[in-house]
Write a protein that holds these residues in place. Structure first.
Motif, PDB file in Angstrom:
ATOM      1  N   ALA A 166      55.703  51.867  46.884  1.00  0.00           N
ATOM      2  CA  ALA A 166      55.546  50.441  46.592  1.00  0.00           C
ATOM      3  C   ALA A 166      55.745  50.168  45.106  1.00  0.00           C
ATOM      4  O   ALA A 166      56.345  49.161  44.717  1.00  0.00           O
ATOM      5  CB  ALA A 166      54.166  49.975  47.044  1.00  0.00           C
ATOM      6  N   LEU A 216      58.436  47.678  43.639  1.00  0.00           N
ATOM      7  CA  LEU A 216      58.053  46.567  42.761  1.00  0.00           C
ATOM      8  C   LEU A 216      58.873  46.589  41.479  1.00  0.00           C
ATOM      9  O   LEU A 216      59.317  45.553  40.988  1.00  0.00           O
ATOM     10  CB  LEU A 216      56.560  46.654  42.448  1.00  0.00           C
ATOM     11  CG  LEU A 216      56.026  45.629  41.456  1.00  0.00           C
ATOM     12  CD1 LEU A 216      56.141  44.241  42.048  1.00  0.00           C
ATOM     13  CD2 LEU A 216      54.592  45.915  41.105  1.00  0.00           C
ATOM     14  N   ALA A 245      62.160  45.087  41.842  1.00  0.00           N
ATOM     15  CA  ALA A 245      62.169  43.642  42.087  1.00  0.00           C
ATOM     16  C   ALA A 245      62.003  42.845  40.799  1.00  0.00           C
ATOM     17  O   ALA A 245      62.037  41.624  40.827  1.00  0.00           O
ATOM     18  CB  ALA A 245      61.061  43.272  43.079  1.00  0.00           C
ATOM     19  N   LEU A 246      61.812  43.518  39.675  1.00  0.00           N
ATOM     20  CA  LEU A 246      61.614  42.818  38.408  1.00  0.00           C
ATOM     21  C   LEU A 246      62.807  43.091  37.491  1.00  0.00           C
ATOM     22  O   LEU A 246      63.283  44.227  37.418  1.00  0.00           O
ATOM     23  CB  LEU A 246      60.331  43.310  37.741  1.00  0.00           C
ATOM     24  CG  LEU A 246      59.043  42.954  38.471  1.00  0.00           C
ATOM     25  CD1 LEU A 246      57.938  43.937  38.139  1.00  0.00           C
ATOM     26  CD2 LEU A 246      58.606  41.556  38.110  1.00  0.00           C
ATOM     27  N   ASP A 247      63.268  42.059  36.808  1.00  0.00           N
ATOM     28  CA  ASP A 247      64.489  42.202  36.014  1.00  0.00           C
ATOM     29  C   ASP A 247      64.224  42.501  34.540  1.00  0.00           C
ATOM     30  O   ASP A 247      64.734  43.460  33.988  1.00  0.00           O
ATOM     31  CB  ASP A 247      65.329  40.926  36.115  1.00  0.00           C
ATOM     32  CG  ASP A 247      66.005  40.848  37.464  1.00  0.00           C
ATOM     33  OD1 ASP A 247      66.182  41.924  38.071  1.00  0.00           O
ATOM     34  OD2 ASP A 247      66.311  39.741  37.910  1.00  0.00           O
ATOM     35  N   LYS A 257      58.619  42.475  31.047  1.00  0.00           N
ATOM     36  CA  LYS A 257      57.779  41.979  32.137  1.00  0.00           C
ATOM     37  C   LYS A 257      57.562  43.075  33.174  1.00  0.00           C
ATOM     38  O   LYS A 257      56.458  43.262  33.678  1.00  0.00           O
ATOM     39  CB  LYS A 257      58.473  40.769  32.784  1.00  0.00           C
ATOM     40  CG  LYS A 257      57.571  39.946  33.655  1.00  0.00           C
ATOM     41  CD  LYS A 257      58.157  38.578  33.921  1.00  0.00           C
ATOM     42  CE  LYS A 257      59.075  38.597  35.109  1.00  0.00           C
ATOM     43  NZ  LYS A 257      59.644  37.291  35.409  1.00  0.00           N
ATOM     44  N   ILE A 268      53.916  44.415  34.536  1.00  0.00           N
ATOM     45  CA  ILE A 268      53.471  44.134  35.906  1.00  0.00           C
ATOM     46  C   ILE A 268      53.389  45.413  36.726  1.00  0.00           C
ATOM     47  O   ILE A 268      52.449  45.603  37.512  1.00  0.00           O
ATOM     48  CB  ILE A 268      54.411  43.092  36.525  1.00  0.00           C
ATOM     49  CG1 ILE A 268      54.255  41.838  35.701  1.00  0.00           C
ATOM     50  CG2 ILE A 268      54.127  42.885  37.991  1.00  0.00           C
ATOM     51  CD1 ILE A 268      54.484  40.583  36.330  1.00  0.00           C
ATOM     52  N   ILE A 315      51.094  39.029  41.304  1.00  0.00           N
ATOM     53  CA  ILE A 315      52.133  39.979  40.886  1.00  0.00           C
ATOM     54  C   ILE A 315      53.481  39.586  41.468  1.00  0.00           C
ATOM     55  O   ILE A 315      54.489  39.525  40.760  1.00  0.00           O
ATOM     56  CB  ILE A 315      51.745  41.409  41.315  1.00  0.00           C
ATOM     57  CG1 ILE A 315      50.654  41.957  40.396  1.00  0.00           C
ATOM     58  CG2 ILE A 315      52.944  42.329  41.288  1.00  0.00           C
ATOM     59  CD1 ILE A 315      50.218  43.346  40.733  1.00  0.00           C
ATOM     60  N   ARG A 332      55.637  36.812  39.991  1.00  0.00           N
ATOM     61  CA  ARG A 332      56.416  37.101  38.788  1.00  0.00           C
ATOM     62  C   ARG A 332      57.722  37.806  39.103  1.00  0.00           C
ATOM     63  O   ARG A 332      58.576  37.933  38.225  1.00  0.00           O
ATOM     64  CB  ARG A 332      55.614  38.000  37.835  1.00  0.00           C
ATOM     65  CG  ARG A 332      54.206  37.559  37.621  1.00  0.00           C
ATOM     66  CD  ARG A 332      54.115  36.311  36.841  1.00  0.00           C
ATOM     67  NE  ARG A 332      54.463  36.543  35.442  1.00  0.00           N
ATOM     68  CZ  ARG A 332      54.693  35.575  34.584  1.00  0.00           C
ATOM     69  NH1 ARG A 332      54.667  34.324  35.000  1.00  0.00           N
ATOM     70  NH2 ARG A 332      54.973  35.837  33.354  1.00  0.00           N
ATOM     71  N   ALA A 333      57.876  38.322  40.326  1.00  0.00           N
ATOM     72  CA  ALA A 333      59.084  39.076  40.670  1.00  0.00           C
ATOM     73  C   ALA A 333      60.242  38.124  40.912  1.00  0.00           C
ATOM     74  O   ALA A 333      60.045  36.987  41.368  1.00  0.00           O
ATOM     75  CB  ALA A 333      58.840  39.925  41.913  1.00  0.00           C
ATOM     76  N   THR A 334      61.456  38.586  40.607  1.00  0.00           N
ATOM     77  CA  THR A 334      62.618  37.716  40.771  1.00  0.00           C
ATOM     78  C   THR A 334      63.086  37.669  42.223  1.00  0.00           C
ATOM     79  O   THR A 334      63.373  36.603  42.735  1.00  0.00           O
ATOM     80  CB  THR A 334      63.761  38.179  39.859  1.00  0.00           C
ATOM     81  OG1 THR A 334      63.561  39.540  39.533  1.00  0.00           O
ATOM     82  CG2 THR A 334      63.801  37.360  38.600  1.00  0.00           C
ATOM     83  N   ASN A 335      63.170  38.845  42.867  1.00  0.00           N
ATOM     84  CA  ASN A 335      63.521  38.817  44.289  1.00  0.00           C
ATOM     85  C   ASN A 335      62.306  39.196  45.111  1.00  0.00           C
ATOM     86  O   ASN A 335      62.008  40.369  45.286  1.00  0.00           O
ATOM     87  CB  ASN A 335      64.702  39.723  44.632  1.00  0.00           C
ATOM     88  CG  ASN A 335      64.917  40.797  43.598  1.00  0.00           C
ATOM     89  OD1 ASN A 335      64.145  40.925  42.656  1.00  0.00           O
ATOM     90  ND2 ASN A 335      65.934  41.585  43.778  1.00  0.00           N
ATOM     91  N   LEU A 384      57.777  41.320  49.805  1.00  0.00           N
ATOM     92  CA  LEU A 384      57.239  42.313  48.890  1.00  0.00           C
ATOM     93  C   LEU A 384      55.746  42.530  49.114  1.00  0.00           C
ATOM     94  O   LEU A 384      55.259  43.642  48.997  1.00  0.00           O
ATOM     95  CB  LEU A 384      57.508  41.858  47.453  1.00  0.00           C
ATOM     96  CG  LEU A 384      57.446  42.902  46.351  1.00  0.00           C
ATOM     97  CD1 LEU A 384      58.357  44.052  46.666  1.00  0.00           C
ATOM     98  CD2 LEU A 384      57.842  42.268  45.039  1.00  0.00           C
ATOM     99  N   VAL A 413      54.471  45.298  51.521  1.00  0.00           N
ATOM    100  CA  VAL A 413      54.763  46.639  50.987  1.00  0.00           C
ATOM    101  C   VAL A 413      53.721  47.042  49.953  1.00  0.00           C
ATOM    102  O   VAL A 413      53.238  48.170  49.937  1.00  0.00           O
ATOM    103  CB  VAL A 413      56.180  46.661  50.371  1.00  0.00           C
ATOM    104  CG1 VAL A 413      56.440  47.987  49.690  1.00  0.00           C
ATOM    105  CG2 VAL A 413      57.215  46.419  51.435  1.00  0.00           C
TER     106      VAL A 413
END
Lengths: 234, 223
Positions: free
Chosen positions: A135, A139, A142-144, A148, A152, B152, B155-158, B162, B165
């Protein structure tokens, strides 16, 4: 980003010491005599490999959580790379511990049956830790934004780490175990031959040392890649 | 006093918004109803053991929480009201408000789920108080975990799916003790002393998770 300073001489010395140590441990593990135990026979040598994997994964979990904590404190991307690489190497050792355990139980207690996965508490705990790291990696992807993402992901790593100690308390009360020291089973030190323990404890230190070598090298490669691509994921 | 007032303001805002659209509530109820009906259809007339019943009940509750509660911070992000909240109220008060709102939502859903389960699957409840307290305590822990995780994923873009999971591996200790406690509530025979350990584990889990969530929330909430 603060570039870490490494004393190369000391690093190489430590690395060579670990390699020598592990070589001795491996030789002792395969060559020394072990007492004949009924079901286990020579598979008892797996003790030197299977159990240290679990200890090494715990060490990696601590290293990863510590560096995640440092990310939140300092916001340094190096710490993020360290937390990620410790988690990756730790997950690898967790998979190894799981596989060696499954193969071991299949060819001793469960020989002649179809059981591969047994309801063992420790097996569940390792697989849950692997799920948490899975996970964590999902995660991260999923963050660009790197800054950040570092923060996170660190929050999730620490947050997940607060729940795992409960497993130590909850799961063993609900399931039976093949492992020593669990409910009703004798403790490890009572049933293990002194000579085997003489190899076993150094094996733990040796495998943690191997973790340290792989982990520091991965951090180093990751830092070099980061300098070229500005991507801390690689 | 100020702290309580701020948290109350966030909670009141969320309740008012929820009463206008009833989106989260309706979605949670529909999810619980339809999944329970599916279970009833799929299992047929076969009587189920208390263990299976409590396991299924909690799996439905956990899945509905992972679907319905994920919206609490994502909605702020979508409406563009994050900045407004950040400017006006300290992070811990926002978190407390959201936590209590999610808790109330979960309690409502759990009660409905237990009631529908009772009717559809002919569940016999031997110890109503024990079931109620395990549902209540379970909701606290579940709300604590999902609220921080929904912050949390906001804040994620995609985002996608999520939340499940991230949520499920963390919930296992809670799920195991809560299923055990409600299993004893269904089968009866065991007194409170027998399930004391499980209830205490739930309380400890909730306490640790909520404390950690309060400590970590600021790092997620502010840039």
């Amino acid at each position: 980003m603060a570039e870490p300073v490494v004393n190369l001489k000391r690093y190489l010395l430590t690395r060579n010491l670990i390699i020598g140590w592990v070589t001795c441990v491996l030789l002792a593990a395969f060559l020394l005599n072990i007492p004949k135990i009924n079901i286990l026979e020579h598979t008892a040598r797996n003790l030197y490999f299977h159990v240290p994997m679990w200890f090494t994964m715990m060490a990696a979990v601590f290293v990863s959580a510590y560096h995640s904590f440092k990310v939140l404190k300092t916001g340094d991307l190096v710490e993020d790379i360290r937390a990620l690489q410790a988690a990756r190497v730790g997950a690898f050792f967790g998979v190894l511990g799981l596989l060696t355990g499954i193969v071991w139980s299949k060819f001793t207690w469960y020989v002649g049956t179809d059981i591969w996965w047994n309801m063992d508490p420790r097996q569940y705990m390792v697989s849950l830790q692997l799920l948490i790291y899975g996970a964590y990696f999902v995660l991260r992807s999923a963050l660009d934004d790197p800054r950040k993402r570092s923060r996170i992901a660190a929050v999730y790593n620490l947050f997940a780490a607060t729940t795992t100690p409960f497993l130590l308390y909850v799961i063993p009360r609900q399931m039976e175990s093949l492992h020593p020291g669990a409910e009703g089973n004798p403790a490890f030190s009572e049933i293990t031959d002194p000579l085997m323990r003489l190899v076993f404890y150094p094996a733990i230190i040796g495998f943690i040392g191997i973790f340290w070598i792989v982990y520091t090298q991965r951090v180093r490669i990751s830092l070099l890649k980061y300098r070229v691509t500005q991507d801390s994921e690689m | 006093m100020n702290w309580i007032y701020g948290s109350w303001a966030v909670l009141e805002k969320d309740i008012r918004l929820e009463m206008r659209s009833r989106y989260a509530l309706n979605m949670l109820f529909m999810f619980v109803l339809s999944s329970l009906l599916l279970i009833a259809f799929a299992s047929g007339q076969e009587p189920m053991s208390p263990r299976m019943q409590s396991a299924l009940l909690w799996i439905v509750i956990v899945f509905s929480a992972s679907i319905g509660l994920g919206r609490s911070f994502v909605a702020e992000e979508e409406r563009g009201t994050v900045l407004l909240l950040q400017l006006n109220i300290p992070g811990s008060q926002v978190f407390a408000g959201k936590l209590i709102f999610n808790f109330l939502l979960l309690v409502a859903v759990n009660l409905v789920a237990a009631f529908v389960f009772r009717v559809l699957l002919n569940m016999t409840i031997q110890d109503v108080m024990l079931l109620a307290s395990s549902l209540l305590l379970g909701s606290i822990g579940l709300a604590g975990v999902t609220t921080l995780l929904s912050a949390i994923i906001a804040r994620a873009t995609n985002r996608g799916p999520l939340l499940p999971v991230l949520l499920f591996p963390m919930l296992v200790p809670l799920l195991l003790s809560v299923v055990r406690a409600s299993r004893h509530a269904l089968s009866g025979g065991l007194g409170w002393a027998e399930v004391q350990g499980d209830l205490l584990t739930i309380v400890g889990f909730s306490g640790v998770v909520i404390t950690a969530a309060f400590l970590l929330f600021d790092y997620v909430w502010t840039d």
